[in-house]
Design a protein around this motif. Structure first.
Motif, PDB file in Angstrom:
ATOM      1  N   ASP A  32      25.753  42.298  18.645  1.00 35.30           N
ATOM      2  CA  ASP A  32      26.235  42.119  20.016  1.00 35.30           C
ATOM      3  C   ASP A  32      25.937  43.360  20.825  1.00 35.30           C
ATOM      4  OD1 ASP A  32      29.232  40.286  19.038  1.00 35.30           O
ATOM      5  OD2 ASP A  32      27.203  39.611  19.495  1.00 35.30           O
ATOM      6  N   GLU A  33      25.484  43.147  22.048  1.00 31.95           N
ATOM      7  CA  GLU A  33      25.107  44.264  22.904  1.00 31.95           C
ATOM      8  C   GLU A  33      25.617  44.035  24.321  1.00 31.95           C
ATOM      9  OE1 GLU A  33      20.833  44.279  22.346  1.00 31.95           O
ATOM     10  OE2 GLU A  33      21.051  45.806  20.770  1.00 31.95           O
ATOM     11  N   GLN A  34      25.747  45.117  25.041  1.00 35.63           N
ATOM     12  CA  GLN A  34      26.165  45.040  26.432  1.00 35.63           C
ATOM     13  C   GLN A  34      25.386  46.061  27.239  1.00 35.63           C
ATOM     14  OE1 GLN A  34      30.379  45.114  27.074  1.00 35.63           O
ATOM     15  NE2 GLN A  34      30.192  44.850  29.285  1.00 35.63           N
ATOM     16  N   GLY A  35      25.034  45.680  28.441  1.00 35.80           N
ATOM     17  CA  GLY A  35      24.270  46.614  29.250  1.00 35.80           C
ATOM     18  C   GLY A  35      23.981  46.070  30.627  1.00 35.80           C
ATOM     19  N   TRP A  36      22.804  46.418  31.155  1.00 31.22           N
ATOM     20  CA  TRP A  36      22.479  46.116  32.548  1.00 31.22           C
ATOM     21  C   TRP A  36      21.055  45.606  32.700  1.00 31.22           C
ATOM     22  CZ3 TRP A  36      26.165  46.793  36.339  1.00 31.22           C
ATOM     23  CH2 TRP A  36      27.306  47.484  35.963  1.00 31.22           C
ATOM     24  N   TYR A  37      20.917  44.589  33.529  1.00 31.19           N
ATOM     25  CA  TYR A  37      19.636  44.146  34.054  1.00 31.19           C
ATOM     26  C   TYR A  37      19.597  44.517  35.531  1.00 31.19           C
ATOM     27  CZ  TYR A  37      18.315  41.246  30.020  1.00 31.19           C
ATOM     28  OH  TYR A  37      17.947  40.803  28.788  1.00 31.19           O
ATOM     29  N   ARG A  38      18.400  44.477  36.114  1.00 32.18           N
ATOM     30  CA  ARG A  38      18.288  44.673  37.555  1.00 32.18           C
ATOM     31  C   ARG A  38      17.130  43.846  38.092  1.00 32.18           C
ATOM     32  NH1 ARG A  38      15.979  50.920  37.993  1.00 32.18           N
ATOM     33  NH2 ARG A  38      13.827  50.470  37.303  1.00 32.18           N
ATOM     34  N   GLN A  39      17.254  43.528  39.400  1.00 32.80           N
ATOM     35  CA  GLN A  39      16.202  42.758  40.049  1.00 32.80           C
ATOM     36  C   GLN A  39      15.992  43.271  41.463  1.00 32.80           C
ATOM     37  OE1 GLN A  39      16.765  38.446  40.292  1.00 32.80           O
ATOM     38  NE2 GLN A  39      14.561  38.214  39.987  1.00 32.80           N
ATOM     39  N   ALA A  40      14.784  43.703  41.717  1.00 33.49           N
ATOM     40  CA  ALA A  40      14.388  44.108  43.062  1.00 33.49           C
ATOM     41  C   ALA A  40      13.755  42.915  43.759  1.00 33.49           C
ATOM     42  CB  ALA A  40      13.399  45.271  42.991  1.00 33.49           C
ATOM     43  N   PRO A  41      13.748  42.901  45.077  1.00 32.22           N
ATOM     44  CA  PRO A  41      13.160  41.769  45.803  1.00 32.22           C
ATOM     45  C   PRO A  41      11.715  41.509  45.396  1.00 32.22           C
ATOM     46  CG  PRO A  41      14.395  43.163  47.304  1.00 32.22           C
ATOM     47  CD  PRO A  41      14.353  43.884  45.988  1.00 32.22           C
TER      48      PRO A  41
END
Length: 122
Positions: A32-41
């Motif tokens: 199990d993992e936790q973290g962050w994604y991101r999306q630019a336009p």
């Protein structure tokens, strides 16, 4: 200059730092993992960083050397700090929890819903 970016998002100057916090999800299994994604336009939803129950971090090449992900057990949060921000860091950031997230470098479903908008300005 470090700035905490909460659920309301924020603007940070280039060269500065930001810190994002996400409520801890309560890991169950070793994968199990936790973290962050991101999306630019106009760009895909890309993985930024994750951490597993053993504290083993993963960083995307775009932030490697500039980012630190960690647990804050006292607050039950997972925190991500990115230093030396550049304009490419401008994006909506999304918390993510799942199984072996680090192997999903691009994953559109992770960037649905309301993210935390971070804008890097000059």
């Amino acid at each position: 200059e470090e700035q905490d970016v909460d659920s309301g998002g924020g603007s940070v100057q280039a060269g500065g730092s930001l810190r994002l916090s996400c409520p801890g999800s309560g890991f169950i299994g070793n994968d199990d993992e936790q973290g962050w994604y991101r999306q630019a336009p106009g760009k895909p939803c890309e993985l930024v960083s994750v951490i597993n129950i053993a504290g083993d971090p993963y960083y995307a090449d775009a932030v490697k050397g500039r980012a630190t992900i960690s647990f804050d057990n006292s607050k039950n949060t997972v925190n991500l700090q990115i230093n030396n921000l550049n304009f490419d860091d401008t994006a909506a950031y999304y918390c993510a929890t799942g199984h072996l997230i680090r192997y999903r470098s691009v994953y559109e479903p992770a960037c649905r819903g309301q993210g935390t908008q971070v804008t890097v300005s000059s």
